[in-house]
Design a protein around this motif. Sequence first.
Motif, PDB file in Angstrom:
ATOM      1  N   ARG A   1      48.132  47.688  67.156  1.00  0.00           N
ATOM      2  CA  ARG A   1      47.949  46.594  68.107  1.00  0.00           C
ATOM      3  C   ARG A   1      47.619  45.296  67.363  1.00  0.00           C
ATOM      4  O   ARG A   1      48.139  44.228  67.691  1.00  0.00           O
ATOM      5  CB  ARG A   1      46.836  46.942  69.095  1.00  0.00           C
ATOM      6  CG  ARG A   1      46.594  45.878  70.136  1.00  0.00           C
ATOM      7  CD  ARG A   1      45.636  46.304  71.189  1.00  0.00           C
ATOM      8  NE  ARG A   1      44.367  46.762  70.653  1.00  0.00           N
ATOM      9  CZ  ARG A   1      43.361  47.188  71.396  1.00  0.00           C
ATOM     10  NH1 ARG A   1      43.476  47.224  72.706  1.00  0.00           N
ATOM     11  NH2 ARG A   1      42.242  47.582  70.840  1.00  0.00           N
ATOM     12  N   ASN A   2      46.777  45.373  66.332  1.00  0.00           N
ATOM     13  CA  ASN A   2      46.435  44.183  65.549  1.00  0.00           C
ATOM     14  C   ASN A   2      47.647  43.650  64.788  1.00  0.00           C
ATOM     15  O   ASN A   2      47.842  42.436  64.696  1.00  0.00           O
ATOM     16  CB  ASN A   2      45.294  44.477  64.578  1.00  0.00           C
ATOM     17  CG  ASN A   2      43.972  44.550  65.276  1.00  0.00           C
ATOM     18  OD1 ASN A   2      43.782  43.969  66.344  1.00  0.00           O
ATOM     19  ND2 ASN A   2      43.040  45.287  64.705  1.00  0.00           N
ATOM     20  N   THR A   3      48.466  44.542  64.259  1.00  0.00           N
ATOM     21  CA  THR A   3      49.680  44.123  63.564  1.00  0.00           C
ATOM     22  C   THR A   3      50.629  43.417  64.529  1.00  0.00           C
ATOM     23  O   THR A   3      51.208  42.376  64.194  1.00  0.00           O
ATOM     24  CB  THR A   3      50.379  45.342  62.930  1.00  0.00           C
ATOM     25  OG1 THR A   3      49.471  46.001  62.060  1.00  0.00           O
ATOM     26  CG2 THR A   3      51.601  44.916  62.142  1.00  0.00           C
ATOM     27  N   ASN A   4      50.776  43.969  65.720  1.00  0.00           N
ATOM     28  CA  ASN A   4      51.624  43.334  66.732  1.00  0.00           C
ATOM     29  C   ASN A   4      51.080  41.964  67.123  1.00  0.00           C
ATOM     30  O   ASN A   4      51.836  41.016  67.311  1.00  0.00           O
ATOM     31  CB  ASN A   4      51.727  44.201  67.979  1.00  0.00           C
ATOM     32  CG  ASN A   4      52.725  45.309  67.827  1.00  0.00           C
ATOM     33  OD1 ASN A   4      53.449  45.389  66.849  1.00  0.00           O
ATOM     34  ND2 ASN A   4      52.764  46.189  68.805  1.00  0.00           N
ATOM     35  N   ARG A   5      49.772  41.878  67.260  1.00  0.00           N
ATOM     36  CA  ARG A   5      49.149  40.601  67.628  1.00  0.00           C
ATOM     37  C   ARG A   5      49.427  39.546  66.559  1.00  0.00           C
ATOM     38  O   ARG A   5      49.761  38.404  66.875  1.00  0.00           O
ATOM     39  CB  ARG A   5      47.648  40.802  67.822  1.00  0.00           C
ATOM     40  CG  ARG A   5      46.895  39.563  68.266  1.00  0.00           C
ATOM     41  CD  ARG A   5      45.402  39.813  68.332  1.00  0.00           C
ATOM     42  NE  ARG A   5      44.840  40.466  67.167  1.00  0.00           N
ATOM     43  CZ  ARG A   5      44.577  39.864  66.013  1.00  0.00           C
ATOM     44  NH1 ARG A   5      44.846  38.603  65.852  1.00  0.00           N
ATOM     45  NH2 ARG A   5      44.046  40.538  65.010  1.00  0.00           N
ATOM     46  N   GLU A   6      49.326  39.949  65.285  1.00  0.00           N
ATOM     47  CA  GLU A   6      49.614  39.022  64.198  1.00  0.00           C
ATOM     48  C   GLU A   6      51.080  38.578  64.230  1.00  0.00           C
ATOM     49  O   GLU A   6      51.381  37.392  64.035  1.00  0.00           O
ATOM     50  CB  GLU A   6      49.302  39.671  62.851  1.00  0.00           C
ATOM     51  CG  GLU A   6      47.829  39.887  62.602  1.00  0.00           C
ATOM     52  CD  GLU A   6      47.564  40.737  61.381  1.00  0.00           C
ATOM     53  OE1 GLU A   6      48.542  41.079  60.657  1.00  0.00           O
ATOM     54  OE2 GLU A   6      46.400  41.076  61.135  1.00  0.00           O
TER      55      GLU A   6
ATOM     56  N   ALA B   1      62.601  39.250  70.376  1.00  0.00           N
ATOM     57  CA  ALA B   1      61.574  39.855  69.523  1.00  0.00           C
ATOM     58  C   ALA B   1      60.199  39.725  70.172  1.00  0.00           C
ATOM     59  O   ALA B   1      59.406  40.669  70.165  1.00  0.00           O
ATOM     60  CB  ALA B   1      61.579  39.197  68.149  1.00  0.00           C
ATOM     61  N   ALA B   2      59.915  38.558  70.760  1.00  0.00           N
ATOM     62  CA  ALA B   2      58.633  38.360  71.436  1.00  0.00           C
ATOM     63  C   ALA B   2      58.496  39.307  72.625  1.00  0.00           C
ATOM     64  O   ALA B   2      57.417  39.865  72.862  1.00  0.00           O
ATOM     65  CB  ALA B   2      58.499  36.911  71.891  1.00  0.00           C
ATOM     66  N   GLU B   3      59.595  39.518  73.363  1.00  0.00           N
ATOM     67  CA  GLU B   3      59.565  40.462  74.496  1.00  0.00           C
ATOM     68  C   GLU B   3      59.249  41.869  74.028  1.00  0.00           C
ATOM     69  O   GLU B   3      58.441  42.570  74.648  1.00  0.00           O
ATOM     70  CB  GLU B   3      60.918  40.481  75.211  1.00  0.00           C
ATOM     71  CG  GLU B   3      61.176  39.323  76.125  1.00  0.00           C
ATOM     72  CD  GLU B   3      62.545  39.435  76.785  1.00  0.00           C
ATOM     73  OE1 GLU B   3      62.973  40.561  77.112  1.00  0.00           O
ATOM     74  OE2 GLU B   3      63.188  38.390  76.959  1.00  0.00           O
ATOM     75  N   PHE B   4      59.892  42.297  72.933  1.00  0.00           N
ATOM     76  CA  PHE B   4      59.644  43.639  72.410  1.00  0.00           C
ATOM     77  C   PHE B   4      58.190  43.810  71.987  1.00  0.00           C
ATOM     78  O   PHE B   4      57.570  44.846  72.248  1.00  0.00           O
ATOM     79  CB  PHE B   4      60.561  43.953  71.224  1.00  0.00           C
ATOM     80  CG  PHE B   4      61.922  44.445  71.612  1.00  0.00           C
ATOM     81  CD1 PHE B   4      62.075  45.536  72.448  1.00  0.00           C
ATOM     82  CD2 PHE B   4      63.057  43.823  71.128  1.00  0.00           C
ATOM     83  CE1 PHE B   4      63.321  45.994  72.803  1.00  0.00           C
ATOM     84  CE2 PHE B   4      64.310  44.275  71.472  1.00  0.00           C
ATOM     85  CZ  PHE B   4      64.452  45.361  72.313  1.00  0.00           C
TER      86      PHE B   4
ATOM     87  N   ASP C   1      55.500  46.393  73.600  1.00  0.00           N
ATOM     88  CA  ASP C   1      54.817  47.351  72.733  1.00  0.00           C
ATOM     89  C   ASP C   1      53.306  47.209  72.863  1.00  0.00           C
ATOM     90  O   ASP C   1      52.579  48.211  72.879  1.00  0.00           O
ATOM     91  CB  ASP C   1      55.259  47.149  71.286  1.00  0.00           C
ATOM     92  CG  ASP C   1      54.931  48.333  70.404  1.00  0.00           C
ATOM     93  OD1 ASP C   1      54.947  49.477  70.908  1.00  0.00           O
ATOM     94  OD2 ASP C   1      54.672  48.125  69.200  1.00  0.00           O
ATOM     95  N   GLN C   2      52.812  45.981  72.988  1.00  0.00           N
ATOM     96  CA  GLN C   2      51.372  45.758  73.180  1.00  0.00           C
ATOM     97  C   GLN C   2      50.890  46.431  74.460  1.00  0.00           C
ATOM     98  O   GLN C   2      49.843  47.073  74.480  1.00  0.00           O
ATOM     99  CB  GLN C   2      51.059  44.262  73.241  1.00  0.00           C
ATOM    100  CG  GLN C   2      51.026  43.561  71.913  1.00  0.00           C
ATOM    101  CD  GLN C   2      49.889  44.009  71.033  1.00  0.00           C
ATOM    102  OE1 GLN C   2      50.007  45.011  70.343  1.00  0.00           O
ATOM    103  NE2 GLN C   2      48.808  43.280  71.039  1.00  0.00           N
ATOM    104  N   LYS C   3      51.647  46.283  75.539  1.00  0.00           N
ATOM    105  CA  LYS C   3      51.259  46.903  76.810  1.00  0.00           C
ATOM    106  C   LYS C   3      51.244  48.422  76.689  1.00  0.00           C
ATOM    107  O   LYS C   3      50.327  49.082  77.192  1.00  0.00           O
ATOM    108  CB  LYS C   3      52.200  46.461  77.929  1.00  0.00           C
ATOM    109  CG  LYS C   3      51.998  45.024  78.335  1.00  0.00           C
ATOM    110  CD  LYS C   3      52.974  44.599  79.405  1.00  0.00           C
ATOM    111  CE  LYS C   3      52.806  43.111  79.697  1.00  0.00           C
ATOM    112  NZ  LYS C   3      53.823  42.602  80.615  1.00  0.00           N
ATOM    113  N   ASN C   4      52.261  48.975  76.027  1.00  0.00           N
ATOM    114  CA  ASN C   4      52.321  50.433  75.844  1.00  0.00           C
ATOM    115  C   ASN C   4      51.146  50.925  75.005  1.00  0.00           C
ATOM    116  O   ASN C   4      50.536  51.959  75.310  1.00  0.00           O
ATOM    117  CB  ASN C   4      53.638  50.844  75.186  1.00  0.00           C
ATOM    118  CG  ASN C   4      54.819  50.689  76.097  1.00  0.00           C
ATOM    119  OD1 ASN C   4      54.677  50.655  77.316  1.00  0.00           O
ATOM    120  ND2 ASN C   4      55.996  50.586  75.521  1.00  0.00           N
ATOM    121  N   ILE C   5      50.819  50.193  73.956  1.00  0.00           N
ATOM    122  CA  ILE C   5      49.700  50.592  73.099  1.00  0.00           C
ATOM    123  C   ILE C   5      48.391  50.535  73.881  1.00  0.00           C
ATOM    124  O   ILE C   5      47.563  51.445  73.775  1.00  0.00           O
ATOM    125  CB  ILE C   5      49.633  49.694  71.848  1.00  0.00           C
ATOM    126  CG1 ILE C   5      50.815  49.983  70.930  1.00  0.00           C
ATOM    127  CG2 ILE C   5      48.326  49.897  71.097  1.00  0.00           C
ATOM    128  CD1 ILE C   5      50.947  49.002  69.778  1.00  0.00           C
TER     129      ILE C   5
END
Length: 132
Positions: free
Chosen positions: A42-47, A83-86, A90-94
Amino acid sequence: MNISPNASKETLDYLKRMNDAEILAEEILIDKQQIIDFDRRRNTNREAYRQLMDAKKKPVQFQDKKMWLCMKDMFILLPSSKAAEFIEKDQKNIDEEINSVRDQLKVKMSKLSDIEGTADKSKPYFLNAINK
């Protein structure tokens, strides 16, 4: 483990409870590690999402129209908006996975305290949100 045929019922019950407690404790440790792994992802996605948003602030001629995105074990060239949508999905799923594992963890901790015969201090915190 060899159990003598002369073992009393109390001894057998005790051994079964200790075996169940050990199995449950292992599951709890696995769940805690899974939460840590999800949190790192989640932190990697946020970055990554933050980098995409910062890239949009650049002047148009310097903005990248497409970005490389690492999905599982492959790289994909996608438009920046896709890419932003993906990443958002992914953030929501996590977040859903983390909440699910945390809910299961509460139940497992309660069962473990019941098996061990200790007071369960987490029961007052079995609260669910009203909007679920």
